[in-house]
Design a protein around this motif. Structure first.
Motif, mmCIF file in Angstrom:
data_model
loop_
_atom_site.group_PDB
_atom_site.id
_atom_site.type_symbol
_atom_site.label_atom_id
_atom_site.label_comp_id
_atom_site.label_asym_id
_atom_site.label_seq_id
_atom_site.Cartn_x
_atom_site.Cartn_y
_atom_site.Cartn_z
ATOM 1 N N LEU A 188 0.826 -1.198 0.000
ATOM 2 C CA LEU A 188 0.000 0.000 0.000
ATOM 3 C C LEU A 188 0.864 1.254 0.000
ATOM 4 N N ILE A 189 0.638 2.144 -0.967
ATOM 5 C CA ILE A 189 1.444 3.355 -1.127
ATOM 6 C C ILE A 189 0.528 4.569 -1.009
ATOM 7 N N GLY A 190 0.977 5.566 -0.239
ATOM 8 C CA GLY A 190 0.202 6.789 -0.048
ATOM 9 C C GLY A 190 0.268 7.700 -1.257
ATOM 10 N N PRO A 191 -0.669 8.637 -1.380
ATOM 11 C CA PRO A 191 -0.781 9.487 -2.571
ATOM 12 C C PRO A 191 0.404 10.414 -2.793
ATOM 13 N N ALA A 192 1.113 10.802 -1.725
ATOM 14 C CA ALA A 192 2.227 11.739 -1.889
ATOM 15 C C ALA A 192 3.315 11.178 -2.790
ATOM 16 N N HIS A 193 3.366 9.860 -2.926
ATOM 17 C CA HIS A 193 4.435 9.239 -3.691
ATOM 18 C C HIS A 193 4.073 9.012 -5.162
ATOM 19 N N PHE A 194 2.773 9.049 -5.510
ATOM 20 C CA PHE A 194 2.452 8.805 -6.910
ATOM 21 C C PHE A 194 1.651 9.924 -7.567
ATOM 22 N N LEU A 195 0.961 10.749 -6.789
ATOM 23 C CA LEU A 195 0.201 11.841 -7.403
ATOM 24 C C LEU A 195 1.080 12.801 -8.208
ATOM 25 N N PRO A 196 2.304 13.144 -7.734
ATOM 26 C CA PRO A 196 3.133 14.057 -8.530
ATOM 27 C C PRO A 196 3.514 13.500 -9.900
ATOM 28 N N LEU A 197 3.385 12.180 -10.088
ATOM 29 C CA LEU A 197 3.732 11.587 -11.378
ATOM 30 C C LEU A 197 2.620 11.742 -12.413
ATOM 31 N N LEU A 198 1.430 12.096 -11.954
ATOM 32 C CA LEU A 198 0.293 12.199 -12.859
ATOM 33 C C LEU A 198 0.200 13.593 -13.459
ATOM 34 N N SER A 199 -0.260 13.660 -14.702
ATOM 35 C CA SER A 199 -0.471 14.945 -15.348
ATOM 36 C C SER A 199 -1.707 15.625 -14.773
ATOM 37 N N ARG A 200 -1.921 16.874 -15.164
ATOM 38 C CA ARG A 200 -3.087 17.611 -14.670
ATOM 39 C C ARG A 200 -4.387 16.906 -15.050
ATOM 40 N N GLU A 201 -4.483 16.458 -16.290
ATOM 41 C CA GLU A 201 -5.693 15.773 -16.732
ATOM 42 C C GLU A 201 -5.869 14.439 -16.017
ATOM 43 N N GLN A 202 -4.768 13.725 -15.807
ATOM 44 C CA GLN A 202 -4.853 12.452 -15.088
ATOM 45 C C GLN A 202 -5.262 12.681 -13.637
ATOM 46 N N GLY A 203 -4.793 13.790 -13.042
ATOM 47 C CA GLY A 203 -5.193 14.115 -11.681
ATOM 48 C C GLY A 203 -6.686 14.357 -11.577
ATOM 49 N N LYS A 204 -7.242 15.078 -12.542
ATOM 50 C CA LYS A 204 -8.690 15.325 -12.535
ATOM 51 C C LYS A 204 -9.462 14.013 -12.741
ATOM 52 N N ARG A 205 -8.899 13.149 -13.582
ATOM 53 C CA ARG A 205 -9.543 11.849 -13.799
ATOM 54 C C ARG A 205 -9.545 11.039 -12.505
ATOM 55 N N LEU A 206 -8.434 11.098 -11.755
ATOM 56 C CA LEU A 206 -8.355 10.384 -10.490
ATOM 57 C C LEU A 206 -9.397 10.903 -9.504
ATOM 58 N N THR A 207 -9.588 12.201 -9.450
ATOM 59 C CA THR A 207 -10.597 12.770 -8.548
ATOM 60 C C THR A 207 -11.974 12.221 -8.877
ATOM 61 N N ARG A 208 -12.286 12.131 -10.158
ATOM 62 C CA ARG A 208 -13.592 11.594 -10.557
ATOM 63 C C ARG A 208 -13.715 10.121 -10.168
ATOM 64 N N GLN A 209 -12.612 9.360 -10.313
ATOM 65 C CA GLN A 209 -12.645 7.952 -9.930
ATOM 66 C C GLN A 209 -12.891 7.796 -8.427
ATOM 67 N N VAL A 210 -12.182 8.596 -7.640
ATOM 68 C CA VAL A 210 -12.347 8.537 -6.194
ATOM 69 C C VAL A 210 -13.780 8.887 -5.806
ATOM 70 N N MET A 211 -14.323 9.908 -6.456
ATOM 71 C CA MET A 211 -15.679 10.326 -6.127
ATOM 72 C C MET A 211 -16.688 9.226 -6.469
ATOM 73 N N ARG A 212 -16.518 8.589 -7.618
ATOM 74 C CA ARG A 212 -17.448 7.511 -7.984
ATOM 75 C C ARG A 212 -17.339 6.342 -7.017
ATOM 76 N N ARG A 213 -16.095 5.961 -6.681
ATOM 77 C CA ARG A 213 -15.910 4.837 -5.760
ATOM 78 C C ARG A 213 -16.489 5.176 -4.386
ATOM 79 N N ALA A 214 -16.233 6.362 -3.912
ATOM 80 C CA ALA A 214 -16.707 6.760 -2.593
ATOM 81 C C ALA A 214 -18.233 6.827 -2.561
ATOM 82 N N ARG A 215 -18.830 7.345 -3.614
ATOM 83 C CA ARG A 215 -20.299 7.432 -3.646
ATOM 84 C C ARG A 215 -20.912 6.041 -3.708
ATOM 85 N N SER A 216 -20.241 5.112 -4.383
ATOM 86 C CA SER A 216 -20.733 3.737 -4.427
ATOM 87 C C SER A 216 -20.700 3.100 -3.041
#
Length: 406
Positions: A188-216
């Protein structure tokens, strides 16, 4: 006692020989083979020859050796634990501890001189046999950008939830969604170690994924009668994204409140929360929370003009406010401000449960922190939320007694 076949070694750097002698004796009573060093150079030589499980650094006025040594330890890829001894002003000690965390060192905290054996024992709990240090990524990343992108596109990113409790009732009032990467080999790896590797668009995509998973997950909780508010951490880019508003429109009216958390620094930009976007989000049924409040030196007068429903007091003020009058004044002032503005005030980073009564007396309405509950799975949230006294149930789930706190 720490019963191990070979006693783990502790290296001590301390200018005061009397303090070093007492500390070495205390360490040996706790089963640690202690070696005392008066100069950083000799400590570094010993560390290179036989890396210890623990390095103890004394902080003294008139010397920057210990601060510099933290950087030397990090540069040498030291993977053991670091404990600070403070004979200086608490603010200076905090800076040193924060620097150690930033450098990726495994910090055990900071003890004030003179040290008490019971406090030292508490700090060394992580050194007990079977205790596992949290995974840290040091130096060059252990994974590539391509791996991080594949994790985003695949099914390796998961969501854990840190509970938030209402102080007055002890009930589970909300959860903060926190993304984690279940790496197939690194764990298990925390976000501080992989979020900086993502582009701006990928970061926004991740936010949408988290929101969908959390709402589910929240929908499952709702079906079982557990209805905590759901907090999602967002960036300025996320708030300006039209997709977020579209996702909000898909929400069922029966869903519990959805809270968007943004840091104080970002929240104070005119083009952000002061814009039409924040108003549209609120009209769409979302709440806005200002995270890490008190760190960004923002204009307090602007809070009156922004559609904010929650302030989260940064953990750096909460951690020591029972001993530090300045921290206590800040916590009390923010709680009063929130009460006057009619918004929730959450104390973050609660580790010592004895502080709950004082936080409530100051006017804080909600609390969260490792002393109450660490981030947990969606299934565990359901278990905690189903209990009549969620705060006590969470403590029991962690195996830690809550005592007589409310």
């Amino acid at each position: 006692m720490y019963d191990t076949p070979l006693a783990p070694q502790a290296l001590v750097l301390e200018a005061d020989r009397d303090v070093a002698a007492v500390l070495s004796l205390q360490l040996e009573l706790l089963g640690l083979e202690a070696r005392y060093h008066h100069r950083p150079a000799t400590l570094l030589e010993a560390l290179a020859a036989r890396p210890p499980r623990l390095v103890v650094l004394g902080l003294e006025f008139g010397s920057e050796d210990s601060i510099v040594l933290l950087r030397r330890l990090a540069a040498s890829d030291y993977r053991g634990w670091v404990l600070l001894l403070s004979g200086v002003e608490r603010k200076i000690a905090r800076i040193a501890e924060r620097l150690g965390h930033t450098l990726g060192l495994q910090m055990l905290g900071c003890l004030e001189k003179p040290m008490r054996l019971v406090e030292l024992r508490g700090c060394l709990d992580n050194l007990r046999p079977g205790a596992v240090a949290p995974r840290e990524v040091r130096g060059e990343p252990l994974f590539s950008i391509q791996e991080a992108v594949r994790a985003l596109e695949g099914d390796e990113l998961t969501v854990h939830y840190q509970p938030q409790f209402e102080l007055g009732s002890g009930r589970l009032s909300g959860v903060e969604a926190l993304v984690r990467w279940e790496h197939p080999t690194l764990g298990l790896i925390g976000p501080a170690h992989f979020l900086p590797l993502l582009s701006r668009e990928q970061g926004k995509r991740l936010t949408r994924q988290v929101m969908r998973r959390a709402r589910s997950d929240a929908a499952i909780w709702l079906s079982k009668g557990v209805t905590p508010s759901l907090s999602i951490n967002v960036t300025p880019d996320d708030l300006m994204c039209p997709d977020l508003l579209e996702l909000v429109r898909q929400r069922d009216v029966r869903e519990p409140p959805l809270v968007l958390e943004i840091t104080e620094t970002a929240a104070m930009h005119d083009e952000l929360l002061g814009s039409e976007v924040a108003a549209r989000l609120c009209l769409g049924g979302l709440e806005v929370s200002v995270d890490d409040f008190g760190v960004g030196f923002s204009s307090l007068s602007r809070l009156q003009l922004l559609p904010i429903s929650e302030l989260k007091i940064d953990r750096s003020f909460v951690q020591f406010f029972q001993e530090d009058a300045q921290d206590a004044a800040i916590v009390e002032a923010v709680a009063l401000l929130g009460r006057r503005l009619g918004i929730r005030v959450v104390a973050e980073g609660v580790e010592d449960l004895s502080c709950l009564a004082l936080l409530e007396a100051f006017g804080c309405t909600h609390v969260q922190g490792y002393g109450l509950a660490r981030p947990m799975s969606a299934e565990a949230i359901l278990e905690v939320g189903s209990a009549q006294d969620s705060m006590r149930a969470s403590s029991a789930l962690q195996g830690e007694p809550l005592g007589s706190t409310p």
